[in-house]
Design a protein around this motif. Structure first.
Motif, PDB file in Angstrom:
ATOM      1  N   PHE A 103       0.840  -1.208   0.000  1.00 58.76           N
ATOM      2  CA  PHE A 103       0.000   0.000   0.000  1.00 58.76           C
ATOM      3  C   PHE A 103       0.875   1.259   0.000  1.00 58.76           C
ATOM      4  CE2 PHE A 103      -3.278  -2.744   2.276  1.00 58.76           C
ATOM      5  CZ  PHE A 103      -4.066  -2.898   1.147  1.00 58.76           C
ATOM      6  N   ARG A 132      -5.086 -14.608   2.007  1.00 60.03           N
ATOM      7  CA  ARG A 132      -4.169 -13.479   1.936  1.00 60.03           C
ATOM      8  C   ARG A 132      -3.631 -13.167   0.537  1.00 60.03           C
ATOM      9  NH1 ARG A 132       0.928 -16.081   5.063  1.00 60.03           N
ATOM     10  NH2 ARG A 132       1.738 -17.314   3.375  1.00 60.03           N
ATOM     11  N   GLN A 134      -5.149 -13.228  -2.085  1.00 67.60           N
ATOM     12  CA  GLN A 134      -6.180 -12.502  -2.796  1.00 67.60           C
ATOM     13  C   GLN A 134      -5.940 -10.992  -2.790  1.00 67.60           C
ATOM     14  OE1 GLN A 134      -9.959 -12.602  -0.741  1.00 67.60           O
ATOM     15  NE2 GLN A 134     -10.810 -13.526  -2.552  1.00 67.60           N
ATOM     16  N   GLN A 135      -5.236 -10.543  -1.782  1.00 72.57           N
ATOM     17  CA  GLN A 135      -4.956  -9.120  -1.653  1.00 72.57           C
ATOM     18  C   GLN A 135      -4.322  -8.559  -2.922  1.00 72.57           C
ATOM     19  OE1 GLN A 135      -5.543  -6.662   0.179  1.00 72.57           O
ATOM     20  NE2 GLN A 135      -4.063  -5.229  -0.676  1.00 72.57           N
ATOM     21  N   ARG A 137      -4.762  -9.425  -5.951  1.00 67.83           N
ATOM     22  CA  ARG A 137      -5.784  -9.229  -6.985  1.00 67.83           C
ATOM     23  C   ARG A 137      -6.789  -8.153  -6.576  1.00 67.83           C
ATOM     24  NH1 ARG A 137      -9.646 -12.907  -9.267  1.00 67.83           N
ATOM     25  NH2 ARG A 137     -10.268 -13.259  -7.126  1.00 67.83           N
ATOM     26  N   ASP A 138      -7.060  -8.049  -5.281  1.00 63.83           N
ATOM     27  CA  ASP A 138      -7.954  -6.974  -4.833  1.00 63.83           C
ATOM     28  C   ASP A 138      -7.308  -5.612  -5.074  1.00 63.83           C
ATOM     29  OD1 ASP A 138      -9.889  -8.705  -4.004  1.00 63.83           O
ATOM     30  OD2 ASP A 138      -9.418  -8.600  -1.872  1.00 63.83           O
ATOM     31  N   TYR A 139      -5.993  -5.582  -4.984  1.00 58.44           N
ATOM     32  CA  TYR A 139      -5.252  -4.324  -5.105  1.00 58.44           C
ATOM     33  C   TYR A 139      -5.203  -3.850  -6.554  1.00 58.44           C
ATOM     34  CZ  TYR A 139      -1.401  -1.008  -4.429  1.00 58.44           C
ATOM     35  OH  TYR A 139      -0.622   0.123  -4.393  1.00 58.44           O
ATOM     36  N   GLU A 140      -4.927  -4.784  -7.442  1.00 67.26           N
ATOM     37  CA  GLU A 140      -4.914  -4.424  -8.856  1.00 67.26           C
ATOM     38  C   GLU A 140      -5.316  -5.656  -9.668  1.00 67.26           C
ATOM     39  OE1 GLU A 140      -0.970  -3.192  -9.859  1.00 67.26           O
ATOM     40  OE2 GLU A 140      -0.079  -4.754  -8.629  1.00 67.26           O
ATOM     41  N   GLN A 144      -5.472 -14.583 -11.027  1.00 63.81           N
ATOM     42  CA  GLN A 144      -5.307 -15.366  -9.794  1.00 63.81           C
ATOM     43  C   GLN A 144      -5.716 -16.803 -10.062  1.00 63.81           C
ATOM     44  OE1 GLN A 144      -6.746 -13.982  -5.853  1.00 63.81           O
ATOM     45  NE2 GLN A 144      -8.187 -15.656  -5.948  1.00 63.81           N
TER      46      GLN A 144
ATOM     47  N   ASN B 289     -13.160 -16.359  -3.062  1.00 67.21           N
ATOM     48  CA  ASN B 289     -11.755 -16.095  -3.334  1.00 67.21           C
ATOM     49  C   ASN B 289     -11.329 -16.240  -4.779  1.00 67.21           C
ATOM     50  OD1 ASN B 289     -11.960 -18.859  -3.353  1.00 67.21           O
ATOM     51  ND2 ASN B 289     -11.232 -19.061  -1.261  1.00 67.21           N
ATOM     52  N   ASN B 290     -12.042 -16.963  -5.590  1.00 71.41           N
ATOM     53  CA  ASN B 290     -11.556 -17.126  -6.950  1.00 71.41           C
ATOM     54  C   ASN B 290     -12.209 -16.123  -7.908  1.00 71.41           C
ATOM     55  OD1 ASN B 290      -9.850 -18.486  -8.779  1.00 71.41           O
ATOM     56  ND2 ASN B 290     -11.632 -19.513  -9.633  1.00 71.41           N
ATOM     57  N   ARG B 292     -14.367 -13.915  -6.976  1.00 78.57           N
ATOM     58  CA  ARG B 292     -14.536 -12.671  -6.218  1.00 78.57           C
ATOM     59  C   ARG B 292     -15.886 -12.025  -6.519  1.00 78.57           C
ATOM     60  NH1 ARG B 292     -13.697 -11.001  -1.814  1.00 78.57           N
ATOM     61  NH2 ARG B 292     -12.068  -9.567  -1.230  1.00 78.57           N
ATOM     62  N   LEU B 323      -9.828 -10.008   6.527  1.00 75.70           N
ATOM     63  CA  LEU B 323      -9.093 -10.035   5.265  1.00 75.70           C
ATOM     64  C   LEU B 323      -9.933  -9.573   4.086  1.00 75.70           C
ATOM     65  CD1 LEU B 323      -7.421 -13.431   5.999  1.00 75.70           C
ATOM     66  CD2 LEU B 323      -6.119 -11.412   5.422  1.00 75.70           C
ATOM     67  N   TYR B 326     -10.841  -5.111   2.984  1.00 74.82           N
ATOM     68  CA  TYR B 326     -10.165  -4.195   2.067  1.00 74.82           C
ATOM     69  C   TYR B 326     -10.983  -4.022   0.780  1.00 74.82           C
ATOM     70  CZ  TYR B 326      -6.966  -2.560  -1.517  1.00 74.82           C
ATOM     71  OH  TYR B 326      -6.416  -1.889  -2.567  1.00 74.82           O
ATOM     72  N   ALA B 327     -11.379  -5.163   0.200  1.00 72.25           N
ATOM     73  CA  ALA B 327     -12.118  -5.094  -1.073  1.00 72.25           C
ATOM     74  C   ALA B 327     -13.495  -4.469  -0.866  1.00 72.25           C
ATOM     75  CB  ALA B 327     -12.255  -6.499  -1.658  1.00 72.25           C
ATOM     76  N   LYS B 330     -13.129  -0.721  -0.249  1.00 69.05           N
ATOM     77  CA  LYS B 330     -12.735  -0.094  -1.507  1.00 69.05           C
ATOM     78  C   LYS B 330     -13.980   0.125  -2.383  1.00 69.05           C
ATOM     79  CE  LYS B 330      -9.397  -1.102  -5.185  1.00 69.05           C
ATOM     80  NZ  LYS B 330      -8.580  -2.174  -5.719  1.00 69.05           N
TER      81      LYS B 330
END
Lengths: 442, 382
Positions: A103, A132, A134-135, A137-140, A144, B289-290, B292, B323, B326-327, B330
């Motif tokens: 970040f 974890r 997954q972060q 892919r969540d970020y950009e 995955q 998780n896959n 999403r 965990l 965040y998503a 956002k």
């Protein structure tokens, strides 16, 4: 260091310099612009990514732990960066710190955070490991791929595993094929097959080291030393040939030390084991315990990462537990053959070190016995669910089996927030005093 | 429907059910537990409820963990679940596994099973794994009950559970009305009671209740909220929200909306049909998780239910939500949806939470819906 009460000769480790070189090379590789760097947690007998010409996998555990060790202020900054974006404050420090650095956009030395171009989250029992990755892919928006760590209790059930084996093989094949397609890189199947052989050698060498540590009094290598190198070739991904050569180097040196009674701790008189990872930022406690002549032999976790789980054979020797592998003459022609061998026919592989305690309740007691331990030091990691499961029950079993057990608390191995270091050392003093031991030297 | 009494009297209900039917009661926790199978085997699947009670026992057996898991362990060791003959753990929440293990080791007579549900839910092979696991579980149920689970019994169970889901969905549809006749506390109370009862019996109560709601005078204006986060075990939060002039009209909790959102689509292969339902349900934070899908689903629900803001209530030490936040944050920030996040355990600190909620409600401007002309001027006492 010659402490009072010196019983055996000690010597510095000669493989140390090579370990540092390999570690530096790894850091360069993940910062290289030519490489496709992916967030990848591979739990199989070989790191298949090495069969791609320019793919490097990097994990968040070592990154998070190293930040915590190197700079407490930066680690705090990272955790804050995660928390204000929604991450729970009680999430595993490996991730909170590593992704906090993402970040922020830079690493502890101020260099840019290595960009991840794909992610393969770790298939694991631990909730946090699974989520974890997954972060990234969540970020950009990067690709995955998932895989499952299949689990069940009780003895092995081949029929139950059939669909699980296919599921895991399918998932891994898809990862490889998609990386080829998306990044235009040719996966070298021959190299992949060679990797399987190379990693089996790493496994064998590291297992030999575990056996020397377990069998030899005084132990030729303490876990403090072992932890300094134990991720090389596994979590810290390096060239497979380098990994084989390095582990042979270590094995040979440890063998020589064992043969010549060169001790890790010259005044060894108390041996203890642990369960799962220690506080990476405070490994100092291992040295502190040496003042009592106490040496740590590690945990199933430590010895699992590179070596097979050990067991005492009927003839009294120690060797790898009877785990399932495909026979040596299994045809290895296609990519799928390689994938299946890599994953092994045992779906619960390679998490025996975690699942052991679920499936075989006596696992930790057996481990203590194998390593000729006098006691066990168990961590209560409040934010590390996978590191803490069943720990209280394990302590009861160890006590019942006659081992002295001490608990200490912290937030998580990669997070120094809640570990009261002074209190921890005082607890260790008390523990040693209850064992009738006094410090040899301050 | 007196859902509070149903929840409070769950033990006597289960005991009575056993006496009436001669069946066994099976406890579960995970939202992916395939209730239909146990029901087809003649058992009563009952969701374990974490209840606040002085915790005198769990610390000896479990280190750390979320408070519901501590409460389960404490309640189990105190004998509060003595009406349960069997306990099934579905691979998922790790803390819950610890409670399961303590229960398993503490009471060897308890019938136990560990069911694996893939966390990688979207692979073509995931369905085969779950189908295989369901088959193993079916065998275990047959062993426990001493009789085979017939196709007819499976069809009946699927029908009962699908009806139950339809009725619960209807309850949610009533909450979609801008002037909804049902408060969030009532809806959540019904959801919790539903997970404690024989669904065939509950379906009758639900059908009556829905008729009653349809005839009820709709409530006045309230700020419309969505509830996200960890599972809930009481209606305390909903009631507090209502006391401040707002109403939770939709949620994405594992034991809330996600519990009933999709049905089993009948197939010749019944076990595969059940497997597909669970792999296709709105996923929990842990299993999303896959592909999403959870953030998008939350956004769609927020639009469908015309919400003014979101509450995210996370149990302390609930890692999947810690965990996933965040998503979710956002998304909410990007879409300009106001939200308030707080941690809780089984208790809800009354004054502190109320103060925070009041402050949050003050920041919400239910202007979006007002501009759409659906509503009268608000006069909220917040």
């Amino acid at each position: 260091m010659a402490n009072k009460g010196q019983l055996w000769e000690t010597r510095p480790l000669e493989f140390w310099a090579r370990a540092k070189e390999l570690r530096a090379g790894w850091q360069q590789s993940i910062e290289s612009k030519e490489q496709v760097v992916g967030q990848g947690n591979i739990l199989a007998i070989a790191d298949w990514s090495r069969a791609f010409p320019d793919v490097t996998l990097v994990e968040d555990n070592p990154a998070g732990s190293m930040i915590a060790s190197q700079s407490s202020p930066f680690a705090r900054k990272c955790r804050l960066a995660s928390e204000i974006r929604g991450w729970g404050r009680e999430i595993c420090g490996y991730q909170n710190t590593c992704w906090g650095s993402q970040f922020l956009g830079y690493q502890v030395d101020g260099s840019p955070f290595p960009e991840r171009r794909f992610v393969v989250p770790l298939p694991c029992l631990c909730d946090q490991h699974t989520k974890r990755g997954q972060q990234v892919r969540d970020y950009e928006p990067v690709p995955q791929w998932m895989m499952d760590q299949c689990v069940y209790l009780g003895p092995r059930d081949e029929a139950r595993e059939e669909a699980m084996i296919e599921h895991r093989a399918f998932s891994m094949l898809r990862q490889i094929n998609d990386i080829e397609r998306l990044f235009g890189q040719q996966f070298d199947d021959e190299k992949f097959h060679d990797l399987l052989t190379a990693y089996s050698l790493v496994d064998q060498y590291s297992r030999d080291i575990s056996v020397f540590m377990a069998n030899t009094k005084p132990t030729p290598l303490s876990i403090k030393d072992y932890y300094s190198v134990y991720t090389l070739g596994s979590l810290t991904k390096i060239d497979p040939d380098d990994a084989v050569n390095f582990w042979k180097l270590v094995r040979d040196e440890v063998a020589w030390r064992a043969e010549n009674q060169i001790a890790a701790v010259g005044n060894e008189r108390f041996r203890w084991i642990e369960a799962h990872p220690p506080s990476w930022h405070f490994l100092k406690y291992y040295r502190y315990m040496e003042q009592y002549g106490a040496v740590c032999l590690g945990s199933q976790y430590a010895h699992r990462v590179t070596a097979g789980c050990l067991e005492r054979k009927p003839d009294g020797t120690l060797d790898r537990r009877n785990m399932l592998y495909y026979p040596k003459d299994t045809p290895l022609v296609t990519r799928e053959d390689g994938v299946r061998i890599c994953l092994t026919p045992d779906v619960r592989y390679p998490h025996h070190h975690k699942m052991d305690e679920f499936i075989r309740h006596h696992a930790l007691v057996e481990f203590a016995d194998i390593f000729q331990a006098d006691g066990a030091l168990l961590a209560g990691w409040r934010c590390g669910v996978g590191c803490t499961l069943t720990r209280k029950e394990q302590a009861m079993r160890l006590r019942k089996a006659g081992y002295s057990v001490m608990f200490y608390e912290g937030s998580q191995p990669g997070d120094r927030t809640d570990l009261d270091e002074k209190r921890f050392l005082e607890q260790l003093d008390t523990w040693m005093e209850t064992q009738g031991l006094e410090k040899y030297a301050e | 429907m007196d859902y509070k009494a149903l929840i409070a009297n769950r033990r006597s209900y289960a005991m009575d059910w056993k006496a009436r039917t001669g069946g066994k009661v099976l406890g579960y926790f995970d939202p992916y537990f395939p209730e239909e199978l146990a029901y087809a085997a003649g058992m009563l699947p009952v969701r374990m409820m974490a209840e606040r009670e002085p915790d005198t026992l769990s610390a000896k057996w479990i280190y750390s963990s979320c408070y519901p898991v501590k409460a389960f362990t404490n309640q189990f060791l105190l004998g509060r679940f003595d009406y349960m003959d069997a306990l099934v753990h579905v691979e998922g929440c790790n803390w819950m596994y610890n409670a399961f293990e303590v229960a398993m080791n503490h009471d060897p007579a308890l019938l136990t099973h560990f069911l694996f549900v893939p966390e990688h839910t979207d692979a073509p092979t995931s369905r085969d794994v779950l189908r295989s696991e369901l088959n193993v579980f079916k065998g275990k149920l047959e062993e426990w009950t001493g009789k085979a689970v017939s196709v007819e019994a499976l069809d009946y169970a699927i029908e009962v559970y699908n009806t139950n889901r339809k009725l619960l969905r209807k309850l949610y549809e009533l909450r979609r009305f801008y002037h909804t006749p049902i408060l969030g506390s009532e809806a959540m109370g019904v959801m919790l009671a539903n997970q404690l009862m024989d669904k065939a019996e509950m379906n009758l109560l639900l059908a009556d209740y829905i008729r009653e709601l349809e005839a009820r005078e709709p409530a006045g204006d309230r700020v419309r909220l969505m509830l996200l986060g960890s599972e809930t075990w009481s209606t305390d939060l909903e009631e507090m929200v209502e006391s401040l002039g707002a109403n939770i009209v939709i949620d994405d909790l594992d034991n809330g909306a996600s519990y009933c959102w999709n049905e089993i689509i009948p197939l010749e292969d019944r076990l595969m049909a059940i497997a597909l339902r669970y792999l296709g349900r709105p996923h929990s934070a842990l299993r999303d998780n896959n592909w999403r899908r959870r953030p998008q689903r939350i956004f769609e629900l927020s639009e469908d239910f015309m919400i003014d803001g979101v509450l995210i209530a996370k149990q302390i030490y609930c890692h999947p939500h810690g965990l996933d936040n965040y998503a979710i944050w956002k998304l909410l920030r990007e879409r300009g949806i106001p939200f308030h996040y707080f941690e809780r355990d089984l208790s809800l600190p009354a004054e502190e939470t109320k103060l925070r909620l009041k402050a949050f409600l003050h920041t919400i401007k239910p202007g979006l819906t007002r501009l759409m002309g659906w509503h009268q001027p608000l006069n909220l006492e917040v």
